[in-house]
Write an enzyme that holds these catalytic residues in place. Structure first.
Site: not given
Length: 354
Positions: A55, A211
């Site tokens: 991320s 993610d």
């Protein structure tokens, strides 16, 4: 009379140690990791072999690799500075409730955060009731333009000075996908940072990704298998320890988010502790199994002071506040634990992760 000149003794160069980095994700809180990286590079005694990241950590990793490849250590520092400045400027233009003048006026009195704003609460409601495919059918993501302005992905695929391992979660299989230098791209970084309530899944080679924090925040196994250096410096963004019991719905959701995004790292650390114990007891050969040396830069007391909404706060003053906190904690870590690099773990693994 001839006077024999004395040779000036050159100051000994500081020992340079090579480590791997593990960078957690956490939205705007990634600016804390920016500060950590800036301070480690500034110190001059550390080089990076590999970076496993997720991320916001993946963004920091790609930008650092770009800067280091193009201009060495100082190039990496400059690249990170420019990237986060661009994040702040882009956030100012694209974040509707951050740009509202009344929001700034209320914040000037202190004790006010995005979480308390009607605009933020309305957006929270919308993202729970409607998917990104409904709210953002054109799949607009301003982070793509920021990344492409600052990272030459074609160059990284061919000549990166640092090994990259960027984590994403395969939506259909629940497996972690590691994007290495050979296949790093803007899509790979965006996949690693794709929060499913905010963005449409990122498709790469026909596979959808969310993610990476759900399955590896970050994954440590690439650093074990694909890097020679035994030292891994983990830069934490999600507090592991948060005193007290969350009471409000927002506090409960925030803590659940922290637990979720720490869980994969905690599981890997348990495995490392187990293997390390077997090696130390002589039950496994140190020639066949690598004993990892784990180090940790974290600031639970600092990060616990920010609510979940602050991960969307791209205000430059806030980002530099986090950067300065990261620099300070990295400086303390260098002073206390630099000598442990290459020798031993500077973290009590059993106490911290078992």
């Amino acid at each position: 009379m001839l006077v024999k000149s004395e040779r000036r003794r050159a100051a000994p160069r500081p020992a340079v140690k090579t480590v791997n980095l593990a960078l957690q994700g956490g939205g705007a809180h990634g600016a804390f990791a920016w500060g950590v990286l800036d301070r480690l590079i500034e110190d001059g005694r550390i080089r990076f072999e590999g970076i496993s990241a997720t991320s916001a950590g993946a963004m920091n990793a790609a930008v650092l690799a770009q800067g280091w490849t193009a201009g060495g250590p100082e190039g990496a520092r400059a690249a990170l500075q420019a990237f986060w400045r661009d994040i702040a400027e882009t956030g100012e233009r694209c974040n509707p409730y951050r740009a509202m003048p009344w929001m700034r006026w209320m914040q000037s009195f202190g004790g006010f955060s995005l979480e308390h704003s009607p605009a933020y609460q309305w957006m929270e409601f919308l993202t729970r009731m409607f998917s990104p495919y409904q709210l953002n059918p054109l799949n607009f993501n301003p982070l793509r333009q920021v990344l492409e302005r600052h990272v030459d992905f074609e160059r990284l695929r061919q000549h990166s000075a640092v090994k990259l391992f960027l984590c994403a979660t395969n939506v259909q299989t629940c497996k972690v996908r590691i994007f290495s230098c050979a296949d790093v791209s803007a899509d790979a970084v965006l996949a690693s940072a794709c929060l499913p309530f905010m963005f449409q899944a990122v498709e790469i080679d026909g596979e959808p990704y969310w993610d990476g924090g759900y399955m590896g925040n970050p994954a440590l196994f690439p650093l074990i298998y694909d890097c020679a250096a035994r030292d891994v410096v983990i830069v934490h963004l999600n507090p592991i320890v948060r005193p007290g019991v969350p009471r409000t719905a927002g506090e409960i959701l925030n803590r659940l988010n922290e637990v979720s995004f720490n869980s994969s790292l905690m599981r890997e650390m348990r495995a490392i502790v187990f293997v390390t114990g077997l090696i130390e007891q002589g039950q496994l050969s140190s020639r066949e199994f690598k004993q990892m040396l784990i180090h940790s830069i974290r600031a639970d007391e600092v990060m616990s002071g920010y609510d979940a909404s602050s991960k969307l706060n791209c205000d430059w003053d806030f980002l530099t506040e986090l950067r300065d906190a990261g620099r300070a904690h990295a400086g303390q870590w260098l002073q206390q634990h630099f000598d442990a690099l290459g020798v031993r773990s500077s973290v009590d693994l059993r106490a911290e992760f078992l």
